[in-house]
Design a protein around this motif. Structure first.
Motif, mmCIF file in Angstrom:
data_model
loop_
_atom_site.group_PDB
_atom_site.id
_atom_site.type_symbol
_atom_site.label_atom_id
_atom_site.label_comp_id
_atom_site.label_asym_id
_atom_site.label_seq_id
_atom_site.Cartn_x
_atom_site.Cartn_y
_atom_site.Cartn_z
ATOM 1 N N UNK A 119 0.821 -1.220 0.000
ATOM 2 C CA UNK A 119 0.000 0.000 0.000
ATOM 3 C C UNK A 119 0.855 1.270 0.000
ATOM 4 N N UNK A 120 2.089 1.184 0.466
ATOM 5 C CA UNK A 120 2.963 2.371 0.476
ATOM 6 C C UNK A 120 4.084 2.265 -0.561
ATOM 7 N N UNK A 121 4.065 1.194 -1.370
ATOM 8 C CA UNK A 121 5.182 0.979 -2.297
ATOM 9 C C UNK A 121 5.224 2.032 -3.405
ATOM 10 N N UNK A 122 4.073 2.463 -3.916
ATOM 11 C CA UNK A 122 4.059 3.448 -5.008
ATOM 12 C C UNK A 122 4.278 4.857 -4.465
ATOM 13 N N UNK A 123 3.526 5.223 -3.438
ATOM 14 C CA UNK A 123 3.686 6.576 -2.877
ATOM 15 C C UNK A 123 5.080 6.752 -2.264
ATOM 16 N N UNK A 124 5.657 5.669 -1.743
ATOM 17 C CA UNK A 124 6.997 5.759 -1.158
ATOM 18 C C UNK A 124 8.102 5.784 -2.203
ATOM 19 N N UNK A 125 7.802 5.346 -3.423
ATOM 20 C CA UNK A 125 8.823 5.325 -4.481
ATOM 21 C C UNK A 125 8.633 6.451 -5.472
ATOM 22 N N UNK A 126 8.143 7.588 -5.005
ATOM 23 C CA UNK A 126 7.819 8.705 -5.892
ATOM 24 C C UNK A 126 8.973 9.183 -6.741
ATOM 25 N N UNK A 127 10.149 9.395 -6.135
ATOM 26 C CA UNK A 127 11.303 9.913 -6.889
ATOM 27 C C UNK A 127 11.727 8.947 -7.980
ATOM 28 N N UNK A 128 11.709 7.661 -7.661
ATOM 29 C CA UNK A 128 12.106 6.655 -8.652
ATOM 30 C C UNK A 128 11.113 6.629 -9.818
ATOM 31 N N UNK A 129 9.824 6.735 -9.479
ATOM 32 C CA UNK A 129 8.791 6.705 -10.515
ATOM 33 C C UNK A 129 8.894 7.914 -11.439
ATOM 34 N N UNK A 130 9.239 9.062 -10.877
ATOM 35 C CA UNK A 130 9.301 10.286 -11.685
ATOM 36 C C UNK A 130 10.566 10.373 -12.533
ATOM 37 N N UNK A 131 11.590 9.597 -12.186
ATOM 38 C CA UNK A 131 12.866 9.722 -12.898
ATOM 39 C C UNK A 131 13.237 8.505 -13.729
ATOM 40 N N UNK A 132 12.476 7.424 -13.597
ATOM 41 C CA UNK A 132 12.831 6.211 -14.328
ATOM 42 C C UNK A 132 11.589 5.616 -14.968
ATOM 43 N N UNK A 133 11.779 5.008 -16.131
ATOM 44 C CA UNK A 133 10.692 4.300 -16.804
ATOM 45 C C UNK A 133 10.867 2.809 -16.554
ATOM 46 N N UNK A 134 9.913 2.213 -15.860
ATOM 47 C CA UNK A 134 9.976 0.776 -15.557
ATOM 48 C C UNK A 134 8.566 0.315 -15.205
ATOM 49 N N UNK A 135 8.310 -0.980 -15.289
ATOM 50 C CA UNK A 135 6.978 -1.472 -14.901
ATOM 51 C C UNK A 135 6.765 -1.221 -13.407
ATOM 52 N N UNK A 136 5.765 -0.420 -13.069
ATOM 53 C CA UNK A 136 5.571 -0.029 -11.666
ATOM 54 C C UNK A 136 5.140 -1.192 -10.779
ATOM 55 N N UNK A 137 4.681 -2.282 -11.393
ATOM 56 C CA UNK A 137 4.297 -3.455 -10.609
ATOM 57 C C UNK A 137 5.501 -4.068 -9.897
ATOM 58 N N UNK A 138 6.714 -3.633 -10.303
ATOM 59 C CA UNK A 138 7.918 -4.112 -9.613
ATOM 60 C C UNK A 138 7.897 -3.727 -8.132
ATOM 61 N N UNK A 139 7.287 -2.600 -7.804
ATOM 62 C CA UNK A 139 7.310 -2.129 -6.417
ATOM 63 C C UNK A 139 6.423 -3.002 -5.515
ATOM 64 N N UNK A 140 5.150 -3.270 -5.881
ATOM 65 C CA UNK A 140 4.388 -4.244 -5.089
ATOM 66 C C UNK A 140 5.021 -5.637 -5.098
#
Length: 298
Positions: A119-140
């Motif tokens: 539940x906090x994996x996406x909101x906690x990885x904000x900087x990585x999400x904004x600076x890198x292109x990758x499948x976001x499902x990697x975080x969950x």
């Protein structure tokens, strides 16, 4: 090489690098074949990130590993005393009653950790999400790996308690693998759903611990499925809520195999499979269809 030649060489190099343009697909799914291939190719990143998460929480130290075991043991002791006060002496002896609670509690905590960490994996990885292109499902997925690493030390404790209670091990234990797979699939689907939900509603991560605390009392953690049915026989609504609970067939199957040394009920397995499929399909659709909005929303 002079400056002009260097500029021309850099221009040729830049032109030769393939450019991938990510286009928005609000409320639509990405190409699943390409997405799953990218996710599989980066699975080691999720595994390493899980290690980093546990290391950051001191769970890879000796005392951190001990706390992973001591925490649910203390909780099991509290719940055991609570059940003993409410119910009196447990059928089969105190140690068997304690083992029942351990079995349900460890199983419940596996799902709880996946959902809560995701539940906090996406909101906690904000900087990585904004600076890198990758499948976001990697975080969950990383949260799933971390939860499994937190889960396996509790198995050692349960095995000791299992034999201390005089319980046996039989052929029915082969059912543990499919039950574990069902629980993992169901929990990961829920994790995907709440990971995306937290992007839109930040209070999700604050509300979730209370929901998860209520969930434990509606699951067959403190009582077996048969005991719960007997106790709730006079209250149809509460019995219906207990049966609708997705953890009812999953933890109920754990109890039947481990504590009763018999194959799980076919109805429970069918019911658990249906919940796992619904959770994975629903959670994955909600997550993937809104993944391109994450960077904007965060």
């Amino acid at each position: 090489m002079d400056a002009e030649a260097q500029v021309k060489e850099q221009s040729r190099t830049a032109e030769s690098v393939p450019v991938h343009v990510y286009e928005p697909y609000a409320a639509h799914l990405p190409p699943l074949k390409t997405y799953m291939r990218d996710l599989s190719q980066r699975r080691r990143f999720a595994y390493r990130m899980a290690h980093a998460t546990l290391k950051g929480r001191n769970y890879e130290t000796v005392f951190g590993q001990l706390w992973l075991v001591i925490n649910p043991l203390l909780l099991a002791g509290v719940y055991f005393m609570l059940v003993t006060v409410l119910q009196g002496a447990h059928e089969g002896g105190a140690m068997k009653g304690f083992t029942l609670i351990l079995c349900g509690l460890f199983s419940y905590y596996y799902t709880r950790n996946i959902v809560q960490l995701s539940s906090t994996s996406i909101t906690g990885g904000g900087k990585m999400i904004m600076n890198m292109a990758f499948p976001k499902a990697l975080l969950p997925l990383s949260s799933l790996f971390a939860s499994f690493m937190m889960y396996w030390p509790t198995l050692v404790v349960y095995i000791i308690a299992h034999f201390a209670a005089g319980l046996s091990v039989g052929v029915a234990f082969v059912w543990l693998l499919p039950i574990f797979v069902l629980q993992t699939v169901f929990s990961f689907g829920c994790g995907l759903f709440f990971a995306a939900m937290a992007v839109y509603f930040r209070d999700t991560s604050s509300l979730l611990p209370y929901v998860l605390r209520i969930w434990i009392y509606l699951s067959p953690v403190l009582f077996t499925v048969e005991q719960a049915k007997d106790k709730l026989a006079g209250n149809e609504w509460l019995l219906w809520i207990f049966k609708v609970n997705p953890l009812y067939p999953i933890i109920g199957s754990w109890n039947q195999v481990i504590l009763e040394n018999r194959a799980p009920s076919g109805t429970l397995m069918l019911y658990g499979t249906a919940w796992a499929v619904v959770a994975l399909v629903g959670g994955a659709w909600f997550f993937l269809s809104r993944e391109r909005e994450f960077a904007y929303r965060i």
